[in-house]
Design a protein around this motif. Structure first.
Motif, PDB file in Angstrom:
ATOM      1  N   ALA A 174     -27.027 -22.230 -42.708  1.00  0.00           N
ATOM      2  CA  ALA A 174     -26.859 -23.391 -41.855  1.00  0.00           C
ATOM      3  C   ALA A 174     -26.809 -22.947 -40.400  1.00  0.00           C
ATOM      4  CB  ALA A 174     -25.581 -24.130 -42.224  1.00  0.00           C
ATOM      5  N   SER A 175     -27.457 -23.713 -39.533  1.00  0.00           N
ATOM      6  CA  SER A 175     -27.530 -23.347 -38.128  1.00  0.00           C
ATOM      7  C   SER A 175     -26.771 -24.351 -37.280  1.00  0.00           C
ATOM      8  CB  SER A 175     -28.996 -23.307 -37.676  1.00  0.00           C
ATOM      9  OG  SER A 175     -29.610 -24.545 -37.925  1.00  0.00           O
ATOM     10  N   ILE A 176     -26.307 -23.876 -36.121  1.00  0.00           N
ATOM     11  CA  ILE A 176     -25.580 -24.719 -35.187  1.00  0.00           C
ATOM     12  C   ILE A 176     -26.395 -24.808 -33.911  1.00  0.00           C
ATOM     13  CG2 ILE A 176     -23.410 -25.051 -33.965  1.00  0.00           C
ATOM     14  CD1 ILE A 176     -22.170 -23.098 -35.942  1.00  0.00           C
ATOM     15  N   ALA A 189     -16.715 -19.663 -50.712  1.00  0.00           N
ATOM     16  CA  ALA A 189     -16.048 -19.090 -51.880  1.00  0.00           C
ATOM     17  C   ALA A 189     -16.713 -19.595 -53.160  1.00  0.00           C
ATOM     18  CB  ALA A 189     -14.559 -19.415 -51.892  1.00  0.00           C
ATOM     19  N   HIS A 190     -17.253 -20.826 -53.112  1.00  0.00           N
ATOM     20  CA  HIS A 190     -17.898 -21.382 -54.304  1.00  0.00           C
ATOM     21  C   HIS A 190     -19.164 -20.593 -54.646  1.00  0.00           C
ATOM     22  CE1 HIS A 190     -15.381 -24.908 -54.874  1.00  0.00           C
ATOM     23  NE2 HIS A 190     -15.432 -25.157 -53.578  1.00  0.00           N
ATOM     24  N   LYS A 191     -19.465 -20.501 -55.936  1.00  0.00           N
ATOM     25  CA  LYS A 191     -20.644 -19.787 -56.393  1.00  0.00           C
ATOM     26  C   LYS A 191     -21.746 -20.729 -56.869  1.00  0.00           C
ATOM     27  CE  LYS A 191     -18.270 -15.497 -57.689  1.00  0.00           C
ATOM     28  NZ  LYS A 191     -17.169 -15.757 -56.767  1.00  0.00           N
ATOM     29  N   THR A 192     -21.461 -22.025 -56.878  1.00  0.00           N
ATOM     30  CA  THR A 192     -22.476 -23.025 -57.238  1.00  0.00           C
ATOM     31  C   THR A 192     -22.373 -24.185 -56.266  1.00  0.00           C
ATOM     32  OG1 THR A 192     -20.942 -24.061 -58.791  1.00  0.00           O
ATOM     33  CG2 THR A 192     -22.452 -22.410 -59.696  1.00  0.00           C
ATOM     34  N   GLU A 193     -23.230 -25.194 -56.464  1.00  0.00           N
ATOM     35  CA  GLU A 193     -23.254 -26.337 -55.562  1.00  0.00           C
ATOM     36  C   GLU A 193     -21.890 -27.014 -55.484  1.00  0.00           C
ATOM     37  OE1 GLU A 193     -27.151 -26.673 -58.019  1.00  0.00           O
ATOM     38  OE2 GLU A 193     -25.152 -25.781 -58.215  1.00  0.00           O
ATOM     39  N   VAL A 194     -21.518 -27.439 -54.273  1.00  0.00           N
ATOM     40  CA  VAL A 194     -20.263 -28.145 -54.068  1.00  0.00           C
ATOM     41  C   VAL A 194     -20.549 -29.642 -54.123  1.00  0.00           C
ATOM     42  CG1 VAL A 194     -18.273 -28.457 -52.556  1.00  0.00           C
ATOM     43  CG2 VAL A 194     -19.451 -26.252 -52.617  1.00  0.00           C
ATOM     44  N   PHE A 195     -19.871 -30.343 -55.011  1.00  0.00           N
ATOM     45  CA  PHE A 195     -20.141 -31.762 -55.227  1.00  0.00           C
ATOM     46  C   PHE A 195     -19.149 -32.697 -54.535  1.00  0.00           C
ATOM     47  CE2 PHE A 195     -22.360 -30.737 -59.499  1.00  0.00           C
ATOM     48  CZ  PHE A 195     -23.570 -30.566 -58.846  1.00  0.00           C
ATOM     49  N   SER A 209     -11.930 -28.826 -52.547  1.00  0.00           N
ATOM     50  CA  SER A 209     -13.364 -28.972 -52.826  1.00  0.00           C
ATOM     51  C   SER A 209     -13.628 -28.592 -54.271  1.00  0.00           C
ATOM     52  CB  SER A 209     -14.192 -28.087 -51.880  1.00  0.00           C
ATOM     53  OG  SER A 209     -13.813 -26.724 -52.004  1.00  0.00           O
ATOM     54  N   GLY A 210     -14.610 -29.246 -54.882  1.00  0.00           N
ATOM     55  CA  GLY A 210     -14.951 -28.984 -56.275  1.00  0.00           C
ATOM     56  C   GLY A 210     -16.430 -28.757 -56.441  1.00  0.00           C
ATOM     57  N   SER A 211     -16.790 -27.853 -57.337  1.00  0.00           N
ATOM     58  CA  SER A 211     -18.190 -27.464 -57.477  1.00  0.00           C
ATOM     59  C   SER A 211     -18.688 -27.614 -58.903  1.00  0.00           C
ATOM     60  CB  SER A 211     -18.384 -26.021 -56.999  1.00  0.00           C
ATOM     61  OG  SER A 211     -17.576 -25.146 -57.754  1.00  0.00           O
ATOM     62  N   ARG A 212     -19.922 -27.233 -59.079  1.00  0.00           N
ATOM     63  CA  ARG A 212     -20.592 -27.398 -60.358  1.00  0.00           C
ATOM     64  C   ARG A 212     -20.004 -26.497 -61.448  1.00  0.00           C
ATOM     65  NH1 ARG A 212     -27.147 -26.611 -61.158  1.00  0.00           N
ATOM     66  NH2 ARG A 212     -27.257 -27.214 -63.337  1.00  0.00           N
ATOM     67  N   ASP A 213     -19.376 -25.383 -61.055  1.00  0.00           N
ATOM     68  CA  ASP A 213     -18.908 -24.416 -62.028  1.00  0.00           C
ATOM     69  C   ASP A 213     -17.442 -24.613 -62.415  1.00  0.00           C
ATOM     70  OD1 ASP A 213     -17.784 -23.699 -59.677  1.00  0.00           O
ATOM     71  OD2 ASP A 213     -18.555 -21.650 -59.625  1.00  0.00           O
ATOM     72  N   ARG A 534     -23.760 -24.146 -51.734  1.00  0.00           N
ATOM     73  CA  ARG A 534     -22.596 -23.463 -52.300  1.00  0.00           C
ATOM     74  C   ARG A 534     -21.500 -23.241 -51.257  1.00  0.00           C
ATOM     75  NH1 ARG A 534     -25.728 -18.659 -55.684  1.00  0.00           N
ATOM     76  NH2 ARG A 534     -27.568 -19.890 -56.197  1.00  0.00           N
ATOM     77  N   MET A 535     -21.487 -24.056 -50.245  1.00  0.00           N
ATOM     78  CA  MET A 535     -20.481 -23.936 -49.198  1.00  0.00           C
ATOM     79  C   MET A 535     -19.920 -25.305 -48.860  1.00  0.00           C
ATOM     80  SD  MET A 535     -22.136 -21.245 -46.469  1.00  0.00           S
ATOM     81  CE  MET A 535     -23.520 -22.317 -46.088  1.00  0.00           C
ATOM     82  N   VAL A 536     -18.800 -25.272 -48.159  1.00  0.00           N
ATOM     83  CA  VAL A 536     -18.265 -26.466 -47.531  1.00  0.00           C
ATOM     84  C   VAL A 536     -18.415 -26.276 -46.031  1.00  0.00           C
ATOM     85  CG1 VAL A 536     -16.202 -27.868 -47.131  1.00  0.00           C
ATOM     86  CG2 VAL A 536     -16.589 -26.831 -49.378  1.00  0.00           C
ATOM     87  N   ALA A 537     -18.961 -27.262 -45.354  1.00  0.00           N
ATOM     88  CA  ALA A 537     -19.058 -27.222 -43.898  1.00  0.00           C
ATOM     89  C   ALA A 537     -17.967 -28.110 -43.316  1.00  0.00           C
ATOM     90  CB  ALA A 537     -20.431 -27.696 -43.430  1.00  0.00           C
TER      91      ALA A 537
END
Length: 550
Positions: A174-176, A189-195, A209-213, A534-537
């Motif tokens: 991601a760019s700023i 920290a997440h290893k899969t998509e964050v939903f 935050s919660g993810s696919r895994d 796989r991140m939270v922004a």
């Protein structure tokens, strides 16, 4: 000797499963996952980029096109017939040259071969191939750079040469752009998509935050000033191994009013309630299907859930037990729930109706019909006097629920027409000025968001800056801005009063934004984004110059 190509049914099933999830077909995805026993597949935990099935099919069509037109060492370019996945291709070839012309040209076969494809035609083919993975260039304001075509540009043809396309760098992080230092930070920290993401309403900077895994992360996000352009923050608490299943997508996160408890919904059908420190407070496996929504009542006394098992359940939080299970939607799954007051909630589902339910009544107080498709989301206005619903039929409805405890039928709803595809979410503007009508915003698979007058039903503004499905939207806590996020990886912010685009931010290619939560604690305001990357922004709107002058 090259390695053999291996394609297994399990791989194909995982691709189709990912496509169903990308397209919002949650029920089909669940059915395929159960029938195909994908939880036992070694491929189910692998990251499948958004649109991967479509991209592979596009590549197959391109290969088929080349194969069909290859004649010796050149491609036939005089074919204008399109290629289709489901139709046989037939070339409308140009007329064969006359015998006399063929002899003059020394072509004894009497057939004309097409010339080598032009740069434009190759660029057009390349552009079509990369349509779903194009990068967006950013200008100094953080908005997509404008592109102008030459006057002699051919419709549908790319004006970028193949060489330029090959040299163009791809964005993997991601760019700023157009922001002050520290305006966007990443939680990695997440290893899969964050939903799903949700801010604690009381504890400044606390985020879950919660993810696919099946991983839930607790974060403490610093709110003080920083000069670093990016900051990596490790989670303060990680709740892993929530289930014995190999996969249990996180579907819902919801705090109670004082931020002491958070409800967690998952595909493994188990409701979990955790404390603000990350300790398990209560769990229950009464549901027999994925939980799509879990929400605390305004007082925090109850939690209501919606599930694929066609039921909604209400739990007593203090006594940690099931209060009652409701089967009001028959054989249709329950997709969303919303509290109307401390003892009354609404539920909606695939049966295309909304039920108003009292905890003290034996059956629904009211059943609201009219939608012609599955109802995906319902939201109550701040005063809890009106209910908004949005559905697969491309419409939203505004229901007057001021007298829900009366036996009289509720008034005819205001219907919001305009979207061309199913609606994914609907949100009320949290603040309404004196003498003004309340506003709602809707997001749709038609790649637009809309702003509506809920009294007249008028569409006040169509926001069409996204290029793919719009998944999420929310208003700022004071109602000044509306922010949208979609499958194109773009976050776009609008000023509600002027209805103008104020700022945008691009997360990178193939990185959808699944959920947005904007929270304020006094003078501090932060936006959290659940990313496919796989991140939270975390965005600090106070450090975005474009938002300070609006």
């Amino acid at each position: 000797m090259p390695a053999p190509l291996l394609i297994t049914a399990d791989q194909v099933n995982c691709l189709i499963h990912a496509y169903f999830l990308d397209s919002g077909f949650q029920h089909s995805a669940f059915a395929l996952r159960m029938e195909g026993r994908l939880d036992q597949s070694p491929h189910i935990k692998k990251h499948i980029p958004r649109g991967e099935l479509i991209e592979l099919l596009s590549k197959a069509l391109l290969y088929t096109e080349v194969e069909a037109h290859w004649k010796g060492d050149e491609l036939m370019t005089n074919c204008s017939a399109p290629f289709s996945l489901l139709e046989h291709h037939a070339c409308p070839l140009q007329p064969i040259a006359s015998t006399s012309t063929a002899k003059l040209n020394g072509d004894t076969a009497g057939k004309r071969k097409a010339s080598t494809p032009s740069e434009d035609s190759r660029a057009e083919k390349r552009a079509r191939k990369e349509q779903d993975e194009k990068d967006v260039q950013m200008d100094i304001d953080g908005t997509p750079a404008s592109k102008t075509k030459p006057k002699d540009a051919k419709p549908g043809a790319s004006q970028v040469s193949p060489e330029a396309l090959a040299k163009k760098p791809k964005v993997h992080r991601a760019s700023i752009v157009g922001t002050r230092a520290g305006a966007v930070r990443f939680l990695q920290a997440h290893k899969t998509e964050v939903f799903v993401v949700a801010w604690n309403p009381s504890a400044k900077g606390q985020l879950v935050s919660g993810s696919r895994d099946a991983v839930v992360n607790y974060w403490t996000v610093p709110t003080e000033q920083t000069n670093e352009p990016t900051v990596t923050i490790q989670p303060s608490v990680t709740l892993s191994d929530l289930t014995v299943a190999s996969q249990a997508d996180l579907t819902a996160l919801s705090w109670n009013h004082d931020g002491s408890l958070v409800a967690i919904g998952s595909y493994d059908s188990i409701l979990r309630i955790c404390t603000a420190s990350g300790k398990l407070y209560f769990n229950d496996s009464h549901h027999k299907g994925p939980i799509f929504a879990a929400k605390f009542s305004p007082s925090g006394q109850w939690i209501v859930t919606a599930s694929l098992d066609c039921t909604s359940c209400v739990w007593d939080v203090k006594h940690k037990k099931l209060h009652r299970q409701y089967r009001n939607h028959g054989d249709s799954c329950c997709l969303d729930v919303e509290w109307l007051d401390n003892s009354t909630f609404a539920s909606c589902g695939a049966d295309r109706v909304v039920h108003i339910v009292s905890l003290t009544a034996t059956g629904p107080l009211h059943t609201l019909g009219g939608h012609e498709g599955e109802i995906n989301s319902i939201k109550c206005n701040p005063s809890r006097t009106r209910l908004a619903s949005c559905a697969d039929d491309g419409t939203a409805r505004i229901w007057n629920i001021d007298n829900i405890h009366s036996e009289k039928p509720l008034p005819v709803p205001v219907v919001l027409h305009g979207h061309q595809q199913c609606l994914t979410s609907i949100e009320w503007c949290p603040v309404t000025g004196p003498g003004e009508h309340e506003l709602v915003a809707t997001a749709s698979f038609d790649a637009t968001a809309r702003l509506w007058d809920t009294v007249t039903g008028e569409c006040i503004k169509v926001f069409s800056d996204h290029t793919k499905h719009v998944y999420a939207l929310t208003f700022s806590p004071e109602g000044r801005h509306l922010v949208t996020g979609g499958g194109d990886g773009s976050l776009i912010m609008y000023e509600v009063k002027s209805k103008e685009k104020k700022w945008s931010w691009y997360t990178g290619e193939k990185s959808g934004i699944f959920e947005i939560d904007w929270q304020s604690w006094g003078d501090t305001s932060l936006i959290a984004l659940a990313l496919e990357q796989r991140m939270v922004a975390v965005i600090d709107p106070g450090k975005v110059p474009a938002l300070q002058c609006s």
